[in-house]
Design a protein around this motif. Structure first.
Motif, mmCIF file in Angstrom:
data_model
loop_
_atom_site.group_PDB
_atom_site.id
_atom_site.type_symbol
_atom_site.label_atom_id
_atom_site.label_comp_id
_atom_site.label_asym_id
_atom_site.label_seq_id
_atom_site.Cartn_x
_atom_site.Cartn_y
_atom_site.Cartn_z
ATOM 1 N N ALA A 320 0.825 -1.217 0.000
ATOM 2 C CA ALA A 320 0.000 0.000 0.000
ATOM 3 C C ALA A 320 0.852 1.258 0.000
ATOM 4 O O ALA A 320 0.538 2.239 -0.691
ATOM 5 C CB ALA A 320 -0.936 -0.006 1.212
ATOM 6 N N SER A 321 1.928 1.258 0.743
ATOM 7 C CA SER A 321 2.768 2.463 0.826
ATOM 8 C C SER A 321 3.617 2.680 -0.423
ATOM 9 O O SER A 321 4.311 3.695 -0.537
ATOM 10 C CB SER A 321 3.675 2.391 2.060
ATOM 11 N N ASP A 322 3.541 1.744 -1.388
ATOM 12 C CA ASP A 322 4.271 1.882 -2.649
ATOM 13 C C ASP A 322 3.350 2.283 -3.802
ATOM 14 O O ASP A 322 3.823 2.446 -4.934
ATOM 15 C CB ASP A 322 4.950 0.552 -3.021
ATOM 16 N N LEU A 323 2.074 2.419 -3.537
ATOM 17 C CA LEU A 323 1.093 2.653 -4.592
ATOM 18 C C LEU A 323 0.698 4.126 -4.648
ATOM 19 O O LEU A 323 1.435 4.993 -4.198
ATOM 20 C CB LEU A 323 -0.122 1.750 -4.364
ATOM 21 N N GLN A 328 -1.590 5.175 0.117
ATOM 22 C CA GLN A 328 -0.612 5.647 1.092
ATOM 23 C C GLN A 328 -1.286 6.389 2.240
ATOM 24 O O GLN A 328 -0.922 6.224 3.410
ATOM 25 C CB GLN A 328 0.402 6.558 0.408
ATOM 26 N N ASP A 329 -2.257 7.215 1.913
ATOM 27 C CA ASP A 329 -2.960 7.985 2.942
ATOM 28 C C ASP A 329 -3.672 7.073 3.932
ATOM 29 O O ASP A 329 -3.626 7.289 5.139
ATOM 30 C CB ASP A 329 -3.974 8.934 2.307
ATOM 31 N N ALA A 342 1.289 9.785 14.920
ATOM 32 C CA ALA A 342 1.765 10.817 13.991
ATOM 33 C C ALA A 342 0.570 11.451 13.280
ATOM 34 O O ALA A 342 -0.422 10.779 12.987
ATOM 35 C CB ALA A 342 2.723 10.217 12.977
ATOM 36 N N THR A 343 0.657 12.743 12.985
ATOM 37 C CA THR A 343 -0.473 13.440 12.375
ATOM 38 C C THR A 343 -0.199 13.909 10.952
ATOM 39 O O THR A 343 -1.095 14.436 10.297
ATOM 40 C CB THR A 343 -0.873 14.652 13.237
ATOM 41 N N ALA A 344 1.018 13.743 10.471
ATOM 42 C CA ALA A 344 1.348 14.115 9.091
ATOM 43 C C ALA A 344 2.311 13.080 8.533
ATOM 44 O O ALA A 344 3.168 12.555 9.249
ATOM 45 C CB ALA A 344 1.979 15.502 9.030
#
Length: 682
Positions: A320-323, A328-329, A342-344
């Protein structure tokens, strides 16, 4: 392991960087004095030494929105990332020869940083894997699909590894470990507190949202999320708790393939292992047999639609973090915000560098050490390591609870510990790894597959005891029981804003000698590492009486840390963290004796009003100069064998008489422990 990615404490002071804004105090030679500048003198050292040592630094360095914790290691990371970013940008523009490390670094970076292309591709890079799952017609096909996905980096059902046999360290073996969960630990599926219940609700929402991003309608996505949770809960029920995983004997069960088949009726492991690219292994070592009994059971009884939901989720989660940005969100919302506070999201370039490190770490490492880790620096810290080893030998000879024969064996083990400092003598060969500019996800999958086969290739070959499990640009260190070695990567030798020549011995011996070198050496003799001999084999080489007396002392550490309450009602798990807490205490007392042989200690001169011994303890605390959000802290307490940073300072120093003498600790202060309660091991 001395530290993990959650905490990232450091070794010592080596790489020169730009002074931090918090460095407002200078020593007499006009060099920054990190120790004095960080002090919070409104706090008594006998009440909270961690806050006294680090309070001003923590105030001046709030946790950024994109992070769940922040510490001095993050300040060093900024410097290293800046260097690696420049290296990657130059490689991307270099038009390097095809197949060269520079081409691979450049292409990985170029496509990774290209958010426009990632958004255009959406989920396309993983569509072939999703189609493979959707095409299954029977449950009998599930093992074959799992066998295809695991080498790509998908955590699906099996925890498979190639490692040294714990009882025969000269041989590589196949290990099977509990795995397959989407939440960080089995307790997340069962704990009844409101915090964990909310995490379970958010996890269901997260799985459903991700499945909707793949094109499933809302009703089907919610149904499939429930299927995922149900299957993972069954697996979690058969998974061992964190503390139970630290017993090397209880997690070692060597079996023939026939015995493994008998453990899991209906599962053909000969076929499954061939599909996993193993060539006729004669035995496997099963860590948790009850988990694999459940694996066999769910493969017989779980419906095909449940497997499709589970494996679709596992593939989506893995990449997911590669798409594209929506994936990613959503990944960040749950794993970054819900679990860790974490908030950002971190900038894309930092996330790409982290993935590049996983894929091409040694290629980056060769460039890193050539420019930033000089021979004279390595020589200084080779010497420091030897000094701490000598101090540890003296401690072994002096302890009153260990018998003479066991002392002889312990000293032999200590002498045979391999000391690896800085970087390896040989590097991984990435010539078989294809990296191009097709997509970030495909590069990650190919790199995972290359790494899988790299480990697989070790079976049947002599153990390479020269290999490093960390790259030189990694902020970490470890002790390997199987190799009886300590490994101290180059990048861990760094503090921002201080040149090596400006670091006094007190700081260096506290920071490096205690918190890392002494700590790692002690791991060879903690409650887990002490069960391995000088050659790295698991067997009992202590007398029963020695073991009994040692365990009594370790139980004192367990009781001490069980007594710490955080976030109103959460407790440190004293049993799970016993090895790390024992190593922290050992590192402090061993490092201190090594420091006592230095000229600075013998002269006794103060710097900025601080005695050498005070600076030594402050140097130790400097290594744990960090703070974290409550969400991250709660996660750590459930999943990590390391105690939170504050307690890795306050906990061990409260047992050290020299700390009481250095800071005048008196009865009535919060850290004060009477002599009878103080734990003495080394």
């Amino acid at each position: 392991m001395r530290k993990n990615l959650l905490l990232l404490p450091l070794l010592t002071v080596l790489i020169t960087g730009c002074p931090s804004n918090s460095l407002k105090t200078a020593s007499a030679d006009n060099q920054p004095d990190l120790l004095h500048a960080a002090l919070d003198t409104t706090v008594a050292p006998g009440d909270d030494f961690f806050q006294y040592a680090n309070g001003t630094w923590l105030k001046d360095h709030p946790i950024p929105a994109s992070e769940s914790s922040w510490g001095i290691s993050n300040e060093v990371q900024k410097d290293i990332y800046a260097r690696l970013r420049q290296t990657s940008m130059e490689a991307a523009a270099a038009n390097a020869p095809a197949g060269s490390n520079q081409q691979k670094i450049g292409d990985f970076w170029a496509v990774g940083i290209d958010s426009v292309k990632a958004n255009q591709l959406g989920a396309a890079p993983i569509k072939p894997e999703l189609a493979r799952i959707a095409a299954m017609k029977t449950v009998a096909e599930v093992p074959g699909v799992i066998a295809h996905e695991i080498p790509l980096g998908v955590d699906a059902l099996l925890g498979l590894a190639v490692m040294q046999d714990a009882k025969n360290s000269d041989k590589m073996a196949v290990y099977l470990w509990q795995a397959g969960l989407g939440l960080p630990d089995r307790d997340y599926y069962f704990n009844a507190d409101s915090r964990t219940k909310n995490i379970r609700r958010e996890y269901l929402r997260h799985v459903a949202t991700t499945l909707r991003l793949l094109g499933q309608d809302s009703t089907l996505a919610r149904t499939n999320a429930a299927r995922v949770m149900a299957l993972e809960t069954v697996l979690a029920k058969s998974s061992r708790k964190l503390e139970a995983l630290r017993d090397p004997y209880a997690n070692y069960h060597k079996m023939t393939i026939a015995q493994l088949n008998k453990l899991t009726p209906g599962v053909d492991w000969n076929t499954w292992l061939r599909q996993l690219e193993f060539t006729h292994p004669d035995t496997v070592i099963v860590g948790q047999p009850e988990f694999y009994q459940t694996v066999g059971q769910v493969l017989r009884t779980t419906p095909l639609d449940d497997w499709k939901a589970y494996l679709t989720w596992k593939v989506a989660r893995a990449f997911a973090s590669d798409l594209s940005q929506p994936f990613q969100d959503e990944y960040f919302r749950f794993y970054g915000t819900v679990l860790n506070g974490a908030t950002a999201m971190r900038p894309r370039w930092k996330r790409v560098l982290a993935k590049q490190e996983d894929a091409l770490g040694d290629a980056l490492g060769q460039l890193f050490v050539k420019e930033y880790f000089k021979p004279e620096t390595k020589a200084r810290y080779d010497t420091l390591v030897k000094n701490v080893v000598a101090a540890f030998a003296e401690h072994i000879q002096r302890v009153d609870w260990m018998s003479a024969p066991t002392k002889v064996a312990a000293l032999d083990k200590l002498r045979k510990i391999t000391l690896k400092v800085g970087y390896p003598n040989k590097w991984k060969d990435y010539s078989a790894l294809k990296i191009d500019r097709s997509s970030l996800a495909e590069n990650v999958m190919r790199a995972n597959q290359w790494g899988y086969r790299y480990e697989l290739d070790k079976l049947g070959k002599p153990v390479d005891r020269t290999e490093w499990e960390m790259t030189p640009q990694t902020y970490n260190a470890y002790y390997s029981s199987a190799n009886n070695e300590i490994v101290l990567p180059a990048a861990a030798f760094a503090v921002p804003g201080l040149a090596d020549a400006a670091a006094d011995d007190a700081l260096v011996y506290g920071y490096a000698g205690a918190s890392t070198i002494g700590h790692e050496l002690t791991h060879g003799f903690d409650d887990e590492g002490s069960q391995y001999d000088a050659h790295g084999n698991l067997h009992e080489w202590w007398s029963k009486e020695d073991r009994r007396r040692f365990n009594e002392r370790v139980n004192g550490i367990v009781k001490q840390f069980n007594g710490y309450t955080l976030l109103d009602s959460l407790h440190i798990n004293g049993k799970a963290t016993a090895g790390e807490n024992t190593a922290d205490l050992g590192g402090i007392v061993i490092g201190l004796d090594a420091f006592k042989k230095t000229r600075q200690y013998k002269e006794g001169k103060k710097i900025n009003g601080l005695t050498p011994t005070q600076r030594y303890f402050l140097g130790y605390a400097l290594g744990w100069q960090m703070h974290m959000r409550n969400e991250r802290l709660a996660t750590q307490l459930l999943t990590d064998v390391h105690s939170p940073a504050q307690y890795r300072v306050n906990g061990p120093v409260a047992n050290v008489p020299a700390f009481y003498e250095a800071f005048g600790i008196k009865p009535g202060q919060k850290l004060y422990r009477p002599d009878s309660a103080r734990v003495v091991i080394w």
